[in-house]
Motif scaffolding. Sequence first.
Motif, mmCIF file in Angstrom:
data_model
loop_
_atom_site.group_PDB
_atom_site.id
_atom_site.type_symbol
_atom_site.label_atom_id
_atom_site.label_comp_id
_atom_site.label_asym_id
_atom_site.label_seq_id
_atom_site.Cartn_x
_atom_site.Cartn_y
_atom_site.Cartn_z
ATOM 1 N N ASN A 289 -32.663 -0.863 -88.832
ATOM 2 C CA ASN A 289 -33.644 -1.029 -89.905
ATOM 3 C C ASN A 289 -33.322 -0.238 -91.165
ATOM 4 O O ASN A 289 -33.631 -0.677 -92.279
ATOM 5 N N CYS A 290 -32.668 0.915 -91.035
ATOM 6 C CA CYS A 290 -32.339 1.709 -92.223
ATOM 7 C C CYS A 290 -31.266 1.049 -93.085
ATOM 8 O O CYS A 290 -31.116 1.416 -94.256
ATOM 9 N N PHE A 291 -30.513 0.094 -92.526
ATOM 10 C CA PHE A 291 -29.570 -0.651 -93.354
ATOM 11 C C PHE A 291 -30.314 -1.350 -94.490
ATOM 12 O O PHE A 291 -29.880 -1.324 -95.638
ATOM 13 N N PHE A 292 -31.430 -1.972 -94.141
ATOM 14 C CA PHE A 292 -32.203 -2.712 -95.140
ATOM 15 C C PHE A 292 -32.715 -1.780 -96.236
ATOM 16 O O PHE A 292 -32.584 -2.068 -97.429
ATOM 17 N N THR A 293 -33.297 -0.646 -95.823
ATOM 18 C CA THR A 293 -33.897 0.257 -96.812
ATOM 19 C C THR A 293 -32.840 0.960 -97.658
ATOM 20 O O THR A 293 -33.027 1.123 -98.869
ATOM 21 N N SER A 294 -31.725 1.370 -97.045
ATOM 22 C CA SER A 294 -30.679 2.052 -97.815
ATOM 23 C C SER A 294 -30.085 1.136 -98.871
ATOM 24 O O SER A 294 -29.805 1.558 -99.998
ATOM 25 N N ILE A 295 -29.875 -0.113 -98.498
ATOM 26 C CA ILE A 295 -29.326 -1.075 -99.456
ATOM 27 C C ILE A 295 -30.295 -1.265 -100.622
ATOM 28 O O ILE A 295 -29.907 -1.187 -101.799
ATOM 29 N N ARG A 296 -31.561 -1.505 -100.299
ATOM 30 C CA ARG A 296 -32.546 -1.768 -101.356
ATOM 31 C C ARG A 296 -32.822 -0.517 -102.192
ATOM 32 O O ARG A 296 -33.025 -0.615 -103.410
ATOM 33 N N ASN B 32 -30.823 1.609 -103.124
ATOM 34 C CA ASN B 32 -29.729 1.802 -104.072
ATOM 35 C C ASN B 32 -29.593 0.626 -105.043
ATOM 36 O O ASN B 32 -28.570 0.498 -105.720
ATOM 37 N N GLY B 33 -30.639 -0.189 -105.101
ATOM 38 C CA GLY B 33 -30.679 -1.252 -106.087
ATOM 39 C C GLY B 33 -29.832 -2.463 -105.763
ATOM 40 O O GLY B 33 -29.591 -3.313 -106.633
ATOM 41 N N CYS B 34 -29.391 -2.577 -104.504
ATOM 42 C CA CYS B 34 -28.562 -3.703 -104.105
ATOM 43 C C CYS B 34 -29.380 -4.713 -103.301
ATOM 44 O O CYS B 34 -30.508 -4.439 -102.889
ATOM 45 N N GLU B 35 -28.791 -5.854 -103.061
ATOM 46 C CA GLU B 35 -29.465 -6.945 -102.361
ATOM 47 C C GLU B 35 -28.930 -7.055 -100.935
ATOM 48 O O GLU B 35 -27.712 -7.022 -100.722
ATOM 49 N N VAL B 36 -29.819 -7.189 -99.970
ATOM 50 C CA VAL B 36 -29.422 -7.385 -98.577
ATOM 51 C C VAL B 36 -29.001 -8.837 -98.378
ATOM 52 O O VAL B 36 -29.729 -9.764 -98.732
ATOM 53 N N LEU B 37 -27.803 -9.019 -97.810
ATOM 54 C CA LEU B 37 -27.302 -10.344 -97.483
ATOM 55 C C LEU B 37 -27.056 -10.388 -95.978
ATOM 56 O O LEU B 37 -26.223 -9.646 -95.459
ATOM 57 N N GLU B 38 -27.798 -11.233 -95.272
ATOM 58 C CA GLU B 38 -27.736 -11.258 -93.813
ATOM 59 C C GLU B 38 -26.864 -12.399 -93.300
ATOM 60 O O GLU B 38 -27.049 -13.548 -93.686
ATOM 61 N N SER B 39 -25.933 -12.044 -92.414
ATOM 62 C CA SER B 39 -25.236 -13.052 -91.620
ATOM 63 C C SER B 39 -25.800 -12.908 -90.209
ATOM 64 O O SER B 39 -25.590 -11.883 -89.549
ATOM 65 N N VAL B 40 -26.542 -13.900 -89.779
ATOM 66 C CA VAL B 40 -27.271 -13.800 -88.512
ATOM 67 C C VAL B 40 -26.317 -14.011 -87.341
ATOM 68 O O VAL B 40 -25.533 -14.970 -87.321
ATOM 69 N N LEU B 41 -26.380 -13.099 -86.395
ATOM 70 C CA LEU B 41 -25.535 -13.192 -85.205
ATOM 71 C C LEU B 41 -25.931 -14.394 -84.350
ATOM 72 O O LEU B 41 -27.100 -14.792 -84.309
ATOM 73 N N LEU B 42 -24.951 -14.945 -83.680
ATOM 74 C CA LEU B 42 -25.169 -16.083 -82.802
ATOM 75 C C LEU B 42 -25.179 -15.626 -81.351
ATOM 76 O O LEU B 42 -24.576 -14.618 -81.002
ATOM 77 N N LYS B 43 -25.833 -16.406 -80.508
ATOM 78 C CA LYS B 43 -25.744 -16.199 -79.079
ATOM 79 C C LYS B 43 -24.604 -17.060 -78.541
ATOM 80 O O LYS B 43 -24.448 -18.209 -78.931
ATOM 81 N N SER B 44 -23.810 -16.482 -77.644
ATOM 82 C CA SER B 44 -22.719 -17.234 -77.029
ATOM 83 C C SER B 44 -22.731 -16.954 -75.541
ATOM 84 O O SER B 44 -23.242 -15.922 -75.091
#
Length: 415
Positions: free
Chosen positions: A124-131, A133-145
């Motif tokens: 969860n701190c990935f989201f807050t640290s990015i924001r 610092n004025g940057c935008e969160v870009l998510e690549s959603v993991l897949l189930k295999s």
Amino acid sequence: MINFDEPIVRRGSSCVKWDEPREGMTKEEMDDVIPLWVADMDFQAAPAIREAIRRRAEHGVFGYAIVGDDYYEAIINWFGRRHQWTIHREEILYTTGVVPAMSVAIKALAMPGEKVLILSPDYNCFFTSIRNNGCEVLESVLLKSPLSSAATSTSPLSSAAASTSPLSSAAFTVDWADFEAKCADEKTTLFLLCNPHNPTGRVWSKEELERMNDICMKHDVKVVSDEIHCELVMPGHRFQPFAAVSEACRQNSVILNSASKSFNIAGLQTANIICSQPLWRRRLNRAININEVCDLNPFGPVALMAAYNESGDWIDQLNEYIWGNYQALCTFAAEHLPQWRITPMEGTYLPWVDITATGMTAEAYADLLMHKAHVWVNPGTMYGPQSGQGYIRLNIACRRALLIEALERIAKAVE
């Protein structure tokens, strides 16, 4: 042998895990709560760490601390010995924690308005640290295999329990096409990796890490790898430092690390940034000072040295105990919590549990467990509003008897 079953009373010690109040609950109710939420272990630190801190405390003067050569040598020797990763003295920058280090790396290597890529669900701190610092969160959603044969071979369940296995039929992997598409976005400049991955428990393979870096370098994306859970790896798996995969990975990465999570010394506020690029390192050092996270307390370096120099056996025994707790969790869930699907836990001590079969949202289910069972877990939406829906995260780094008590409460509450 370390006795991880020894009861340690933490309630009343002003610790976040046991003493954090919860809105809408009385003190009497909170005093009955079993906390399986924040990533903080209930075990005492290794004997060598406690002894080193005791000796330092006896000095009685706790002024500003110098970080000496023995600190750097402890880091270099540990990672060379345990993970075959050669680190040079000049590559190490110290700071007060991995989350501050994360903000430092984003500030140093990305401009406000640029995009930072993550693998979601993610810490969860990935989201807050990015924001922050004025940057935008870009998510690549993991897949189930489908589970690999290796994952199946390390299943904690006996053949008798296989028909009611609470293990998920799928592990998580990278959606490579989506990952590359997100890297190709002209605004994407950083990829923030969690290795091992919190909350899915993946321990990324050398091949996966190399593929990530190849794609990142192709699109001029720098890699920042949070490796705070690197010593918490379950049987059948091995941690691979990102910077030790290849020279290309070494040159295109900034590594964030700390003894805090593995050795349960997070409160001593010590972490390291490891970077081989002199220009990046200069910018990182500047950001450390801008963020004013450039000084360590007198106990942090002492604890780190005792951890890395004298506590290897302790961490090995800890991992065995956590694996035993995971076995107990899966066996109990197979018998009493049939709606749970537990993702295979390759690393960390934080099982990721699919509760979609209950028909409840992650928030509603976590709230039910808190108020009806008095067991505190994290709703998966903390780690991605969409990608974490239908999941909860548990912390099993506690006495096995306490874990079983919490699971019995849960089973009764959802009966």
